[in-house]
Design a protein around this motif. Structure first.
Motif, PDB file in Angstrom:
ATOM      1  N   LEU A 134     -45.929   7.658  17.802  1.00  0.00           N
ATOM      2  CA  LEU A 134     -46.658   6.765  18.701  1.00  0.00           C
ATOM      3  C   LEU A 134     -46.636   7.240  20.147  1.00  0.00           C
ATOM      4  CD1 LEU A 134     -45.664   3.213  17.378  1.00  0.00           C
ATOM      5  CD2 LEU A 134     -47.977   4.151  17.492  1.00  0.00           C
ATOM      6  N   VAL A 135     -45.613   7.982  20.516  1.00  0.00           N
ATOM      7  CA  VAL A 135     -45.449   8.349  21.926  1.00  0.00           C
ATOM      8  C   VAL A 135     -45.695   9.830  22.198  1.00  0.00           C
ATOM      9  CG1 VAL A 135     -43.897   6.440  22.452  1.00  0.00           C
ATOM     10  CG2 VAL A 135     -42.948   8.569  21.579  1.00  0.00           C
ATOM     11  N   VAL A 136     -46.148  10.575  21.209  1.00  0.00           N
ATOM     12  CA  VAL A 136     -46.521  11.969  21.448  1.00  0.00           C
ATOM     13  C   VAL A 136     -48.035  12.084  21.383  1.00  0.00           C
ATOM     14  CG1 VAL A 136     -44.349  12.862  20.522  1.00  0.00           C
ATOM     15  CG2 VAL A 136     -46.319  12.594  19.004  1.00  0.00           C
ATOM     16  N   SER A 137     -48.563  13.182  21.875  1.00  0.00           N
ATOM     17  CA  SER A 137     -50.015  13.351  21.897  1.00  0.00           C
ATOM     18  C   SER A 137     -50.544  13.616  20.487  1.00  0.00           C
ATOM     19  CB  SER A 137     -50.383  14.522  22.810  1.00  0.00           C
ATOM     20  OG  SER A 137     -49.934  15.743  22.248  1.00  0.00           O
ATOM     21  N   PRO A 138     -51.811  13.243  20.231  1.00  0.00           N
ATOM     22  CA  PRO A 138     -52.394  13.500  18.903  1.00  0.00           C
ATOM     23  C   PRO A 138     -52.327  14.962  18.497  1.00  0.00           C
ATOM     24  CG  PRO A 138     -53.791  12.008  20.156  1.00  0.00           C
ATOM     25  CD  PRO A 138     -52.733  12.494  21.099  1.00  0.00           C
ATOM     26  N   ARG A 139     -52.340  15.861  19.467  1.00  0.00           N
ATOM     27  CA  ARG A 139     -52.337  17.305  19.150  1.00  0.00           C
ATOM     28  C   ARG A 139     -51.066  17.734  18.441  1.00  0.00           C
ATOM     29  NH1 ARG A 139     -50.443  21.546  22.056  1.00  0.00           N
ATOM     30  NH2 ARG A 139     -50.038  20.156  23.815  1.00  0.00           N
ATOM     31  N   ILE A 140     -49.909  17.175  18.844  1.00  0.00           N
ATOM     32  CA  ILE A 140     -48.648  17.597  18.228  1.00  0.00           C
ATOM     33  C   ILE A 140     -48.110  16.556  17.238  1.00  0.00           C
ATOM     34  CG2 ILE A 140     -48.051  18.920  20.276  1.00  0.00           C
ATOM     35  CD1 ILE A 140     -45.997  16.759  20.943  1.00  0.00           C
ATOM     36  N   ARG A 141     -48.853  15.462  17.074  1.00  0.00           N
ATOM     37  CA  ARG A 141     -48.359  14.417  16.159  1.00  0.00           C
ATOM     38  C   ARG A 141     -48.102  14.936  14.745  1.00  0.00           C
ATOM     39  NH1 ARG A 141     -52.362  10.477  16.198  1.00  0.00           N
ATOM     40  NH2 ARG A 141     -51.503   9.786  18.183  1.00  0.00           N
ATOM     41  N   PRO A 142     -48.994  15.757  14.148  1.00  0.00           N
ATOM     42  CA  PRO A 142     -48.713  16.235  12.789  1.00  0.00           C
ATOM     43  C   PRO A 142     -47.420  17.030  12.686  1.00  0.00           C
ATOM     44  CG  PRO A 142     -51.015  16.593  13.335  1.00  0.00           C
ATOM     45  CD  PRO A 142     -50.329  16.202  14.610  1.00  0.00           C
ATOM     46  N   TYR A 143     -47.073  17.773  13.733  1.00  0.00           N
ATOM     47  CA  TYR A 143     -45.878  18.607  13.674  1.00  0.00           C
ATOM     48  C   TYR A 143     -44.609  17.763  13.860  1.00  0.00           C
ATOM     49  CZ  TYR A 143     -49.673  21.860  14.287  1.00  0.00           C
ATOM     50  OH  TYR A 143     -50.857  22.538  14.133  1.00  0.00           O
ATOM     51  N   VAL A 144     -44.709  16.752  14.717  1.00  0.00           N
ATOM     52  CA  VAL A 144     -43.589  15.810  14.845  1.00  0.00           C
ATOM     53  C   VAL A 144     -43.402  15.046  13.543  1.00  0.00           C
ATOM     54  CG1 VAL A 144     -42.776  13.750  16.063  1.00  0.00           C
ATOM     55  CG2 VAL A 144     -43.859  15.601  17.344  1.00  0.00           C
ATOM     56  N   ALA A 145     -44.515  14.620  12.957  1.00  0.00           N
ATOM     57  CA  ALA A 145     -44.434  13.912  11.686  1.00  0.00           C
ATOM     58  C   ALA A 145     -43.860  14.791  10.583  1.00  0.00           C
ATOM     59  CB  ALA A 145     -45.809  13.387  11.284  1.00  0.00           C
ATOM     60  N   THR A 146     -44.199  16.081  10.603  1.00  0.00           N
ATOM     61  CA  THR A 146     -43.664  17.008   9.603  1.00  0.00           C
ATOM     62  C   THR A 146     -42.151  17.080   9.677  1.00  0.00           C
ATOM     63  OG1 THR A 146     -45.677  18.359   9.590  1.00  0.00           O
ATOM     64  CG2 THR A 146     -43.650  19.395   8.819  1.00  0.00           C
ATOM     65  N   ALA A 147     -41.626  17.254  10.892  1.00  0.00           N
ATOM     66  CA  ALA A 147     -40.172  17.294  11.053  1.00  0.00           C
ATOM     67  C   ALA A 147     -39.543  15.982  10.584  1.00  0.00           C
ATOM     68  CB  ALA A 147     -39.819  17.564  12.512  1.00  0.00           C
ATOM     69  N   GLY A 148     -40.193  14.872  10.909  1.00  0.00           N
ATOM     70  CA  GLY A 148     -39.647  13.574  10.523  1.00  0.00           C
ATOM     71  C   GLY A 148     -39.634  13.348   9.026  1.00  0.00           C
ATOM     72  N   VAL A 149     -40.720  13.721   8.332  1.00  0.00           N
ATOM     73  CA  VAL A 149     -40.758  13.467   6.889  1.00  0.00           C
ATOM     74  C   VAL A 149     -39.804  14.394   6.134  1.00  0.00           C
ATOM     75  CG1 VAL A 149     -43.109  12.545   6.962  1.00  0.00           C
ATOM     76  CG2 VAL A 149     -42.760  14.979   6.503  1.00  0.00           C
ATOM     77  N   LEU A 150     -39.561  15.591   6.667  1.00  0.00           N
ATOM     78  CA  LEU A 150     -38.564  16.454   6.029  1.00  0.00           C
ATOM     79  C   LEU A 150     -37.169  15.856   6.164  1.00  0.00           C
ATOM     80  CD1 LEU A 150     -39.755  20.039   7.064  1.00  0.00           C
ATOM     81  CD2 LEU A 150     -40.199  18.782   4.952  1.00  0.00           C
ATOM     82  N   TRP A 151     -36.878  15.321   7.328  1.00  0.00           N
ATOM     83  CA  TRP A 151     -35.604  14.620   7.546  1.00  0.00           C
ATOM     84  C   TRP A 151     -35.491  13.414   6.633  1.00  0.00           C
ATOM     85  CZ3 TRP A 151     -34.574  11.033  12.289  1.00  0.00           C
ATOM     86  CH2 TRP A 151     -33.224  10.635  12.305  1.00  0.00           C
ATOM     87  N   LEU A 152     -36.555  12.639   6.558  1.00  0.00           N
ATOM     88  CA  LEU A 152     -36.549  11.447   5.703  1.00  0.00           C
ATOM     89  C   LEU A 152     -36.396  11.824   4.232  1.00  0.00           C
ATOM     90  CD1 LEU A 152     -36.964   8.424   5.156  1.00  0.00           C
ATOM     91  CD2 LEU A 152     -39.440   8.856   5.229  1.00  0.00           C
ATOM     92  N   ALA A 153     -37.100  12.861   3.782  1.00  0.00           N
ATOM     93  CA  ALA A 153     -36.991  13.276   2.375  1.00  0.00           C
ATOM     94  C   ALA A 153     -35.557  13.636   2.027  1.00  0.00           C
ATOM     95  CB  ALA A 153     -37.923  14.455   2.109  1.00  0.00           C
ATOM     96  N   CYS A 154     -34.888  14.321   2.939  1.00  0.00           N
ATOM     97  CA  CYS A 154     -33.493  14.703   2.706  1.00  0.00           C
ATOM     98  C   CYS A 154     -32.592  13.477   2.595  1.00  0.00           C
ATOM     99  CB  CYS A 154     -33.031  15.622   3.830  1.00  0.00           C
ATOM    100  SG  CYS A 154     -31.282  16.077   3.743  1.00  0.00           S
ATOM    101  N   ILE A 155     -32.674  12.576   3.566  1.00  0.00           N
ATOM    102  CA  ILE A 155     -31.788  11.410   3.585  1.00  0.00           C
ATOM    103  C   ILE A 155     -32.100  10.467   2.435  1.00  0.00           C
ATOM    104  CG2 ILE A 155     -31.063   9.419   4.943  1.00  0.00           C
ATOM    105  CD1 ILE A 155     -30.119  12.151   5.986  1.00  0.00           C
ATOM    106  N   ALA A 156     -33.386  10.257   2.155  1.00  0.00           N
ATOM    107  CA  ALA A 156     -33.763   9.334   1.084  1.00  0.00           C
ATOM    108  C   ALA A 156     -33.309   9.848  -0.277  1.00  0.00           C
ATOM    109  CB  ALA A 156     -35.277   9.119   1.101  1.00  0.00           C
TER     110      ALA A 156
END
Length: 270
Positions: free
Chosen positions: A142-164
């Motif tokens: 929500l607080v990053v620009s649309p240009r880098i949002r997919p890459y921030v989301a990528t890092a986040g979902v990899l972290w989430l996949a690991c923890i989940a």
């Protein structure tokens, strides 16, 4: 309204997995496959439960520090980018998700419908460890620009996949508890974006068409490793599938859905 769909998903998981005898039997049987041995999980040394090991955030005692650092990063990004409405929405997503998680965990009943052993009667729905990476990932986009949002989301979902996946395989949480936490975070994110003024709503991320394949493939690989155990293939695969589904839900909420919505509304605006 996506928030309503995620909320219905949350309620469906709770009712089917926890409030039905066959749902309880299925998850209790899955717990039995590991024979209560968390050390059989491949990434157990990174969990912080092993003596002298540093926990992978937000496992063990690193949960609260991870949450505090995440909130601080959101505040800094909000101040730097001066995105006041998205910043407030991001803070709301994290606070409501994690706070609501604790309230629901203490209030939602877990009836014993199958005569389960006492050690399987503890209430853990939804999973607090899973709620933190899911909420922080959705807040960050929500607080990053649309240009880098997919890459921030990528890092986040990899972290989430690991923890989940790890939470589901080590005996700390059932798959329903992990999925419930992710759906709760997605519901809060959907509500936050729905309440945002149109000018402050998430824009269309500019990314290659093939990009969704990359993070989801990586998330599947991370989930397979994080859910793997030495003593049971079935539980390893179920845990990996749980982690992957959580990652896919957050990716769709954070990246794909805003893009689809913008493409649908663009002709009307023209």
């Amino acid at each position: 309204m996506p928030a309503l769909l995620y909320t219905l998903g949350f309620l469906t998981v709770y009712l089917l997995a926890i409030c039905t005898p066959w749902g309880q039997r299925a998850e209790n049987a899955l717990f039995g496959l590991g024979k209560g041995n968390p050390e059989a999980a491949w990434i157990y040394p990174l969990s912080g439960a092993a003596y002298g090991s540093t926990p992978l955030p937000p496992l063990e005692l690193s949960a609260k520090p991870t949450l505090m650092v995440g909130l601080a990063v959101i505040v800094v990004l909000t101040l730097v980018r001066r995105c006041w409405w998205p910043g407030c929405a991001a803070l709301g997503v994290v606070i409501v998700t994690t706070g609501g998680n604790e309230v629901l965990k203490s209030t939602l009943p877990r009836p014993d419908l199958v005569g389960a052993p006492e050690n399987l009667l503890d209430q853990g729905f939804p999973s607090g460890h899973t709620a933190i990476p899911a909420a922080l990932t959705l807040a960050a986009v929500l607080v990053v620009s649309p240009r880098i949002r997919p890459y921030v989301a990528t890092a986040g979902v990899l972290w989430l996949a690991c923890i989940a996946a790890y939470s589901a395989t080590n005996g700390g949480h059932r798959p329903s508890e992990v999925l419930g936490a992710t759906l709760l975070a997605c519901a809060c994110y959907g509500l936050a974006t729905w309440l945002l003024p149109p000018a402050a709503a998430p824009g269309v991320p500019r990314s290659p068409r093939a990009l969704p394949v990359i993070p989801l493939t990586l998330a599947l690989a991370v989930a397979l490793v994080s859910g793997a155990r030495n003593d049971t293939l079935t539980r390893s695969l179920v845990s990996a599938a749980t982690g992957f589904i959580c990652a896919a839900l957050v990716w769709y909420a954070a990246v794909d859905r805003p893009a689809h919505t913008a493409r649908r509304t663009r002709p009307a605006l023209g």
